[in-house]
Design a protein around this motif. Structure first.
Motif, PDB file in Angstrom:
ATOM      1  N   ILE A 319       0.844  -1.189   0.000  1.00 62.55           N
ATOM      2  CA  ILE A 319       0.000   0.000   0.000  1.00 62.55           C
ATOM      3  C   ILE A 319       0.885   1.247   0.000  1.00 62.55           C
ATOM      4  CG2 ILE A 319      -1.705   1.330   1.314  1.00 62.55           C
ATOM      5  CD1 ILE A 319      -2.876  -1.227   0.200  1.00 62.55           C
ATOM      6  N   TYR A 321       0.471   5.571   0.260  1.00 59.53           N
ATOM      7  CA  TYR A 321      -0.453   6.657   0.569  1.00 59.53           C
ATOM      8  C   TYR A 321      -0.374   7.725  -0.508  1.00 59.53           C
ATOM      9  CZ  TYR A 321      -0.914   4.766   5.311  1.00 59.53           C
ATOM     10  OH  TYR A 321      -1.164   3.958   6.381  1.00 59.53           O
ATOM     11  N   MET A 333      -4.319   9.012   1.736  1.00 58.34           N
ATOM     12  CA  MET A 333      -5.280   8.044   1.238  1.00 58.34           C
ATOM     13  C   MET A 333      -4.559   6.778   0.768  1.00 58.34           C
ATOM     14  SD  MET A 333      -7.942   8.447  -1.959  1.00 58.34           S
ATOM     15  CE  MET A 333      -8.753   9.833  -1.154  1.00 58.34           C
ATOM     16  N   THR A 335      -3.667   3.494  -1.248  1.00 55.23           N
ATOM     17  CA  THR A 335      -3.918   2.950  -2.580  1.00 55.23           C
ATOM     18  C   THR A 335      -3.110   1.666  -2.733  1.00 55.23           C
ATOM     19  OG1 THR A 335      -2.105   4.212  -3.569  1.00 55.23           O
ATOM     20  CG2 THR A 335      -4.278   5.237  -3.585  1.00 55.23           C
ATOM     21  N   VAL A 336      -3.651   0.701  -3.418  1.00 58.61           N
ATOM     22  CA  VAL A 336      -2.939  -0.553  -3.658  1.00 58.61           C
ATOM     23  C   VAL A 336      -1.852  -0.315  -4.699  1.00 58.61           C
ATOM     24  CG1 VAL A 336      -3.120  -2.914  -4.524  1.00 58.61           C
ATOM     25  CG2 VAL A 336      -4.909  -1.984  -3.040  1.00 58.61           C
ATOM     26  N   GLN A 366      -8.643   1.484   8.989  1.00 62.56           N
ATOM     27  CA  GLN A 366      -8.086   2.355   7.952  1.00 62.56           C
ATOM     28  C   GLN A 366      -8.812   2.193   6.612  1.00 62.56           C
ATOM     29  OE1 GLN A 366      -5.485   4.570   8.729  1.00 62.56           O
ATOM     30  NE2 GLN A 366      -6.023   3.854  10.775  1.00 62.56           N
ATOM     31  N   LYS A 367      -9.826   1.342   6.597  1.00 66.91           N
ATOM     32  CA  LYS A 367     -10.614   1.036   5.385  1.00 66.91           C
ATOM     33  C   LYS A 367      -9.752   0.424   4.280  1.00 66.91           C
ATOM     34  CE  LYS A 367     -13.946   4.756   6.320  1.00 66.91           C
ATOM     35  NZ  LYS A 367     -14.856   3.853   7.032  1.00 66.91           N
ATOM     36  N   ILE A 368      -8.679  -0.229   4.685  1.00 70.25           N
ATOM     37  CA  ILE A 368      -7.795  -0.851   3.699  1.00 70.25           C
ATOM     38  C   ILE A 368      -8.356  -2.197   3.245  1.00 70.25           C
ATOM     39  CG2 ILE A 368      -5.487  -1.843   3.362  1.00 70.25           C
ATOM     40  CD1 ILE A 368      -4.373   0.427   5.035  1.00 70.25           C
ATOM     41  N   THR A 369      -9.026  -2.899   4.142  1.00 68.54           N
ATOM     42  CA  THR A 369      -9.596  -4.194   3.769  1.00 68.54           C
ATOM     43  C   THR A 369     -10.605  -4.039   2.644  1.00 68.54           C
ATOM     44  OG1 THR A 369      -9.326  -4.927   6.062  1.00 68.54           O
ATOM     45  CG2 THR A 369     -10.711  -6.278   4.644  1.00 68.54           C
ATOM     46  N   GLU A 370     -11.478  -3.053   2.767  1.00 64.77           N
ATOM     47  CA  GLU A 370     -12.470  -2.860   1.696  1.00 64.77           C
ATOM     48  C   GLU A 370     -11.828  -2.343   0.430  1.00 64.77           C
ATOM     49  OE1 GLU A 370     -14.630   1.277   2.652  1.00 64.77           O
ATOM     50  OE2 GLU A 370     -14.685  -0.115   4.347  1.00 64.77           O
ATOM     51  N   LEU A 371     -10.706  -1.649   0.537  1.00 61.83           N
ATOM     52  CA  LEU A 371      -9.968  -1.204  -0.642  1.00 61.83           C
ATOM     53  C   LEU A 371      -9.436  -2.403  -1.432  1.00 61.83           C
ATOM     54  CD1 LEU A 371      -8.479   1.072  -2.277  1.00 61.83           C
ATOM     55  CD2 LEU A 371      -6.595   0.777  -0.662  1.00 61.83           C
ATOM     56  N   ILE A 372      -8.904  -3.372  -0.685  1.00 60.27           N
ATOM     57  CA  ILE A 372      -8.346  -4.565  -1.331  1.00 60.27           C
ATOM     58  C   ILE A 372      -9.450  -5.378  -2.005  1.00 60.27           C
ATOM     59  CG2 ILE A 372      -7.201  -6.774  -0.869  1.00 60.27           C
ATOM     60  CD1 ILE A 372      -5.779  -5.299   1.474  1.00 60.27           C
TER      61      ILE A 372
END
Length: 373
Positions: A319, A321, A333, A335-336, A366-372
């Motif tokens: 990830i 930012y 923010m 980003t992958v 951090q809302k990273i799981t839903e990003l992935i």
């Protein structure tokens, strides 16, 4: 000769400019400070940006060795500007050390060369030109201001002050490049010269100082030649020029710790020049600084197959930012960046393991799981 100052955190905090912090630094943030510096400082408007914002210049000192420095050529690279403000505070305090330096050197400082880019928090100026690629044609008013000041001031040394991204590490090891330096090339073959060698020795002096504070976190920037870059262009004119790159320190995304190390580096460089200490430092010390590499991500997610079923067991996700200006604040923010590589290939400023319950909670927060997904 004044005994060289031994800096520590408590001593530095006496000079740290507390009114300016974080990543978003514009003319509006520094205007009042510059106008309150005192009579020993000469404050000028050297010119104006595309959008007619003033480009300030500050002069101080009365010594024969002239040092020209400029910051925020890239508008979103503000760490060195904060360090310059700290330096100005040190110089205006009237200490014996400051007065001794100002007897030996004269400084010309542009704290924000690209005020439009600073306001919009972009690398480029308002015409979307990278000012650090405009050294030859000088198509932009900001580039013309820089060149005109260089020609009129006739510096003996130039300091080109920048920020670098969080991706940089030192050599091949798991250490962030918190500060990096470069004595830019002046030709395609990256040859040496008397002036470039002087710049290298000043870098070696700064490296010696910083190793006391952030050992193994100082890198050497790539020296590929580009005559359109300002540092290369000034080096071509036989003026020793040094590129400063302020990078990431552990958990310091606001770069308010890195500014401290840039301050130490600036003081060391000025001291080395002022008291003619340059030749104390062999060229080998410059080449002994490891080159930067690009092996860091902001977050490294291990065992990522738990959250991304398309991945194999033990695969990782990285990830980065993205910096977003939101109501005069910089937000980061996620980003992958890359998926599907094995542990040990890259480094992470933060490492999370999807097999760890607490790490999974952090990813969710951090809302990273839903990003992935």
């Amino acid at each position: 000769m004044i005994t060289e100052h031994m800096w520590d955190k408590d001593e530095y905090f006496k000079f740290k400019e507390r009114s300016v912090s974080g990543r978003y630094v514009t003319n509006e943030h520094i205007h009042n400070l510059l106008n309150s510096l005192g009579r020993e400082f000469e404050l000028d408007v050297l010119g104006h940006s595309v959008e007619n914002r003033p480009i300030y210049g500050i002069s101080i000192g009365h010594g024969p060795r002239r040092i020209f420095m400029w910051s925020q050529m890239h508008g979103n690279e503000s760490t060195t500007t904060k360090a310059v403000l700290d330096l100005l505070n040190f110089l205006k305090k009237g200490s014996q050390g400051a007065e001794a330096l100002l007897d030996k050197v004269t400084l010309k400082i542009i704290p924000i060369l690209n005020p439009d880019g600073a306001f919009a928090y972009t690398r480029f100026n308002v015409n979307e030109v990278d000012l650090n690629r405009d050294a030859q044609e000088r198509t932009q008013p900001e580039s013309k201001v820089l060149r005109k000041t260089f020609e009129e001031f006739k510096p003996n040394f130039c300091f080109n002050l920048h920020d670098q991204r969080t991706i940089f590490n030192v050599g091949s090891v798991d250490c962030p490049a918190t500060v990096s330096f470069l004595a830019p090339s002046f030709d395609e073959d990256r040859n040496n010269s008397d002036s470039r060698a002087i710049a290298m020795k000043v870098v070696a002096a700064m490296n010696e100082e910083l190793q006391k504070h952030i050992p193994n976190q100082i890198g050497r920037f790539d020296d590929s030649f580009n005559p359109n870059c300002v540092g290369d262009a000034f080096q071509m004119e036989e003026v020793p020029t040094i590129l400063f790159e302020a990078g990431h320190y552990q958990e310091d995304y606001e770069r308010d710790k890195t500014r401290e190390f840039i301050f130490y580096a600036l003081h060391k460089a000025i001291y080395t020049i002022a008291f003619e200490q340059v030749n104390r430092y062999p060229l080998e010390d410059y080449f002994g600084i490891p080159e930067n590499n690009k092996l860091f991500f902001d977050v490294l997610i291990e065992n990522a197959h738990v959250v991304d079923k398309s991945l194999n067991e033990n695969d990782c996700i990285s990830i980065l930012y993205k910096e977003i200006l939101d109501n005069d604040t910089i937000k980061f923010m996620p980003t992958v960046a890359e998926k599907g590589f094995r542990p040990g290939y890259y480094f992470g400023h933060k490492i999370v393991d999807c097999l760890n319950v607490e790490d999974m909670k952090w990813l969710d927060s951090q809302k990273i799981t839903e990003l992935i997904n």
